[in-house]
Scaffold this motif. Structure first.
Motif, PDB file in Angstrom:
ATOM      1  N   GLY A  78       0.808  -1.221   0.000  1.00 35.53           N
ATOM      2  CA  GLY A  78       0.000   0.000   0.000  1.00 35.53           C
ATOM      3  C   GLY A  78       0.837   1.264   0.000  1.00 35.53           C
ATOM      4  O   GLY A  78       0.342   2.357  -0.248  1.00 35.53           O
ATOM      5  N   THR A 105      -1.654   0.971  -3.491  1.00 33.39           N
ATOM      6  CA  THR A 105      -1.823   2.335  -2.983  1.00 33.39           C
ATOM      7  C   THR A 105      -3.232   2.851  -3.228  1.00 33.39           C
ATOM      8  O   THR A 105      -3.833   3.468  -2.339  1.00 33.39           O
ATOM      9  CB  THR A 105      -0.779   3.284  -3.600  1.00 33.39           C
ATOM     10  OG1 THR A 105       0.527   2.798  -3.266  1.00 33.39           O
ATOM     11  CG2 THR A 105      -0.940   4.696  -3.078  1.00 33.39           C
ATOM     12  N   LEU A 147      -5.560   1.332  -0.686  1.00 34.35           N
ATOM     13  CA  LEU A 147      -5.370   1.959   0.616  1.00 34.35           C
ATOM     14  C   LEU A 147      -6.023   3.339   0.654  1.00 34.35           C
ATOM     15  O   LEU A 147      -6.743   3.661   1.606  1.00 34.35           O
ATOM     16  CB  LEU A 147      -3.887   2.069   0.948  1.00 34.35           C
ATOM     17  CG  LEU A 147      -3.544   2.819   2.246  1.00 34.35           C
ATOM     18  CD1 LEU A 147      -4.153   2.130   3.458  1.00 34.35           C
ATOM     19  CD2 LEU A 147      -2.030   2.949   2.384  1.00 34.35           C
ATOM     20  N   GLN A 171      -9.799   2.925   0.822  1.00 33.47           N
ATOM     21  CA  GLN A 171     -10.250   2.453   2.130  1.00 33.47           C
ATOM     22  C   GLN A 171     -10.147   3.548   3.187  1.00 33.47           C
ATOM     23  O   GLN A 171     -11.041   3.693   4.020  1.00 33.47           O
ATOM     24  CB  GLN A 171      -9.464   1.214   2.556  1.00 33.47           C
ATOM     25  CG  GLN A 171      -9.837  -0.004   1.744  1.00 33.47           C
ATOM     26  CD  GLN A 171      -9.065  -1.242   2.146  1.00 33.47           C
ATOM     27  OE1 GLN A 171      -7.968  -1.168   2.701  1.00 33.47           O
ATOM     28  NE2 GLN A 171      -9.631  -2.399   1.847  1.00 33.47           N
ATOM     29  N   LYS A 172      -9.070   4.314   3.154  1.00 36.35           N
ATOM     30  CA  LYS A 172      -8.931   5.421   4.104  1.00 36.35           C
ATOM     31  C   LYS A 172     -10.039   6.442   3.898  1.00 36.35           C
ATOM     32  O   LYS A 172     -10.639   6.924   4.867  1.00 36.35           O
ATOM     33  CB  LYS A 172      -7.558   6.088   3.941  1.00 36.35           C
ATOM     34  CG  LYS A 172      -6.416   5.310   4.561  1.00 36.35           C
ATOM     35  CD  LYS A 172      -5.060   5.913   4.264  1.00 36.35           C
ATOM     36  CE  LYS A 172      -4.870   7.309   4.797  1.00 36.35           C
ATOM     37  NZ  LYS A 172      -3.488   7.812   4.592  1.00 36.35           N
ATOM     38  N   THR A 190       0.388   2.074   5.161  1.00 37.00           N
ATOM     39  CA  THR A 190       0.289   0.753   4.537  1.00 37.00           C
ATOM     40  C   THR A 190      -1.074   0.131   4.833  1.00 37.00           C
ATOM     41  O   THR A 190      -1.791   0.576   5.731  1.00 37.00           O
ATOM     42  CB  THR A 190       1.383  -0.194   5.081  1.00 37.00           C
ATOM     43  OG1 THR A 190       1.115  -0.456   6.460  1.00 37.00           O
ATOM     44  CG2 THR A 190       2.778   0.388   4.892  1.00 37.00           C
ATOM     45  N   LEU A 191      -1.394  -0.916   4.109  1.00 34.57           N
ATOM     46  CA  LEU A 191      -2.641  -1.635   4.385  1.00 34.57           C
ATOM     47  C   LEU A 191      -2.632  -2.239   5.785  1.00 34.57           C
ATOM     48  O   LEU A 191      -3.662  -2.248   6.458  1.00 34.57           O
ATOM     49  CB  LEU A 191      -2.872  -2.726   3.339  1.00 34.57           C
ATOM     50  CG  LEU A 191      -3.320  -2.232   1.970  1.00 34.57           C
ATOM     51  CD1 LEU A 191      -3.330  -3.382   0.965  1.00 34.57           C
ATOM     52  CD2 LEU A 191      -4.684  -1.580   2.037  1.00 34.57           C
ATOM     53  N   PHE A 199      -3.576   0.451   8.110  1.00 41.46           N
ATOM     54  CA  PHE A 199      -5.011   0.732   7.999  1.00 41.46           C
ATOM     55  C   PHE A 199      -5.834  -0.334   8.715  1.00 41.46           C
ATOM     56  O   PHE A 199      -6.769  -0.024   9.443  1.00 41.46           O
ATOM     57  CB  PHE A 199      -5.447   0.843   6.537  1.00 41.46           C
ATOM     58  CG  PHE A 199      -6.936   0.998   6.407  1.00 41.46           C
ATOM     59  CD1 PHE A 199      -7.539   2.219   6.637  1.00 41.46           C
ATOM     60  CD2 PHE A 199      -7.743  -0.100   6.119  1.00 41.46           C
ATOM     61  CE1 PHE A 199      -8.924   2.361   6.570  1.00 41.46           C
ATOM     62  CE2 PHE A 199      -9.114   0.019   6.050  1.00 41.46           C
ATOM     63  CZ  PHE A 199      -9.705   1.262   6.272  1.00 41.46           C
TER      64      PHE A 199
END
Length: 143
Positions: free
Chosen positions: A104, A110, A113, A116-117, A130-131, A134
């Motif tokens: 990520g 990336t 990630l 998702q963020k 990074t994943l 997260f």
């Protein structure tokens, strides 16, 4: 009758046999079998990092599910993977760990990630690089 409580899997940073992420994948398999793996995990169950991990170990996710259902500790299941897939040496483990812990961060994951963020309202968190970071924040473990 009460529905089973949904729980989150172990941190992606935990290790078994020195291999990072492996305990999380086993935890997800156990939670799925018990009907306790949340809906948010279903889309990538057995895919994504789980799929990369089983590919790396040279065992199928379906085979691993069967082995987990037979019972045993994470260490015993890791040894089974070493026997039924490919045996890992310390360099293999080092390379996997570096890959999964940096996933990520300026790579193919990336965009995942960042999405998702954003969906979690965490876009401003510059400490989530990074994943694995997260997952820990999203699941309440913090970074």
């Amino acid at each position: 009758m009460t529905a089973p409580a949904i729980t989150v899997p172990k941190s992606p940073k935990e290790k078994t046999g020195g291999l990072t992420y492996f305990p999380r994948m086993l935890d997800k398999i156990r939670l799925q079998a018990a009907g306790k793996l949340g809906a948010g995990y279903q889309e990538n169950y057995g895919k994504g990092v789980d799929g990369w991990c089983t590919d790396f170990l040279r065992v199928s996710h379906a085979e691993l599910e069967k082995r987990v259902a037979e019972g045993g500790t994470d260490e015993e299941i890791f040894e089974w993977c070493q026997t039924h897939g490919r045996g890992l040496n310390r360099t293999d483990i080092f390379v996997w760990n570096q890959f999964v812990l940096k996933l990520g961060w300026n790579d193919v994951a990336t965009r995942v990630l960042d999405r998702q963020k954003s969906e979690a309202g965490l876009s401003e968190r510059v400490d989530i690089l990074t994943l694995a970071d997260f997952m820990d924040v999203d699941e309440g473990r913090g970074v």
